[in-house]
Design a protein around this motif. Structure first.
Motif, short mmCIF file in Angstrom:
data_model
loop_
_atom_site.label_atom_id
_atom_site.label_comp_id
_atom_site.label_asym_id
_atom_site.label_seq_id
_atom_site.Cartn_x
_atom_site.Cartn_y
_atom_site.Cartn_z
N ASP A 157 2.49 6.67 -5.89
CA ASP A 157 1.99 7.25 -4.65
C ASP A 157 1.12 6.22 -3.92
O ASP A 157 0.35 5.50 -4.53
CB ASP A 157 1.13 8.49 -4.92
N GLN A 158 1.26 6.16 -2.61
CA GLN A 158 0.40 5.30 -1.80
C GLN A 158 -0.76 6.16 -1.32
O GLN A 158 -0.54 7.21 -0.70
CB GLN A 158 1.16 4.71 -0.63
N VAL A 159 -1.99 5.72 -1.60
CA VAL A 159 -3.17 6.53 -1.32
C VAL A 159 -4.18 5.79 -0.47
O VAL A 159 -4.17 4.57 -0.38
CB VAL A 159 -3.85 6.98 -2.65
N LYS A 178 -1.44 1.42 -3.98
CA LYS A 178 -0.43 2.18 -4.70
C LYS A 178 -0.97 2.54 -6.08
O LYS A 178 -1.55 1.70 -6.77
CB LYS A 178 0.84 1.35 -4.84
N VAL A 179 -0.77 3.79 -6.49
CA VAL A 179 -1.23 4.24 -7.80
C VAL A 179 -0.36 3.60 -8.87
O VAL A 179 0.86 3.69 -8.84
CB VAL A 179 -1.16 5.78 -7.91
N VAL A 191 -8.09 6.64 -11.71
CA VAL A 191 -6.77 6.17 -11.30
C VAL A 191 -6.83 4.67 -11.10
O VAL A 191 -7.79 4.16 -10.53
CB VAL A 191 -6.34 6.86 -9.98
N ASP A 192 -5.82 3.96 -11.58
CA ASP A 192 -5.70 2.54 -11.30
C ASP A 192 -4.88 2.39 -10.03
O ASP A 192 -3.76 2.89 -9.94
CB ASP A 192 -5.01 1.79 -12.44
N VAL A 223 -3.71 -7.28 -8.06
CA VAL A 223 -5.11 -6.86 -7.92
C VAL A 223 -5.17 -5.35 -8.11
O VAL A 223 -4.69 -4.59 -7.27
CB VAL A 223 -5.69 -7.25 -6.54
N LYS A 224 -5.77 -4.94 -9.23
CA LYS A 224 -5.87 -3.51 -9.54
C LYS A 224 -7.33 -3.10 -9.53
O LYS A 224 -8.20 -3.84 -9.99
CB LYS A 224 -5.25 -3.22 -10.90
#
Length: 108
Positions: free
Chosen positions: A58-60, A69-70, A79-80, A87-88
């Motif tokens: 999902d894009q949040v 993006k998840v 959530v990461d 890059v997380k």
């Protein structure tokens, strides 16, 4: 000294007079409930459902304005989110404001 009929009538109110003085307060509370409290509760309920439905891909949009993006959804409300290649960032689920695009569920 004479008592005018208006003063004599106002003195005899009893319980009915006390109730009629609270009617405007009750009406104000009812109006506040339908205009402020109820929509806010509905919005919180929708946000909670949106956050619970988050899944990988999902894009949040976060509360800080970061779009990503998840990558992974943890059990403890974290959530990461990948904001760039490699890059997380770890983000609390509650700080996610909007789901920009949903991924389709995997066919079973």
């Amino acid at each position: 000294m004479f008592v005018t009929p208006a003063f004599a009538q106002a003195a005899s109110g009893g319980a009915a007079g006390a109730f009629t003085s609270f009617v405007p307060l009750i009406l104000i509370f009812v109006i506040m409930y339908f205009l402020l409290i109820r929509p806010q509760q509905k919005k919180l309920k929708e946000h909670k459902a949106m956050v619970e439905a988050l899944r990988r891909g999902d894009q949040v949009l976060t509360g800080g304005g970061i779009v990503g993006k998840v990558v992974k959804v943890h059990e403890d409300g974290i959530v990461d989110v990948e904001i760039a290649d490699g890059v997380k960032v770890r983000v609390m689920k509650s700080t996610i404001v909007q789901v920009m695009s949903k991924t389709e569920p995997a066919a079973a």
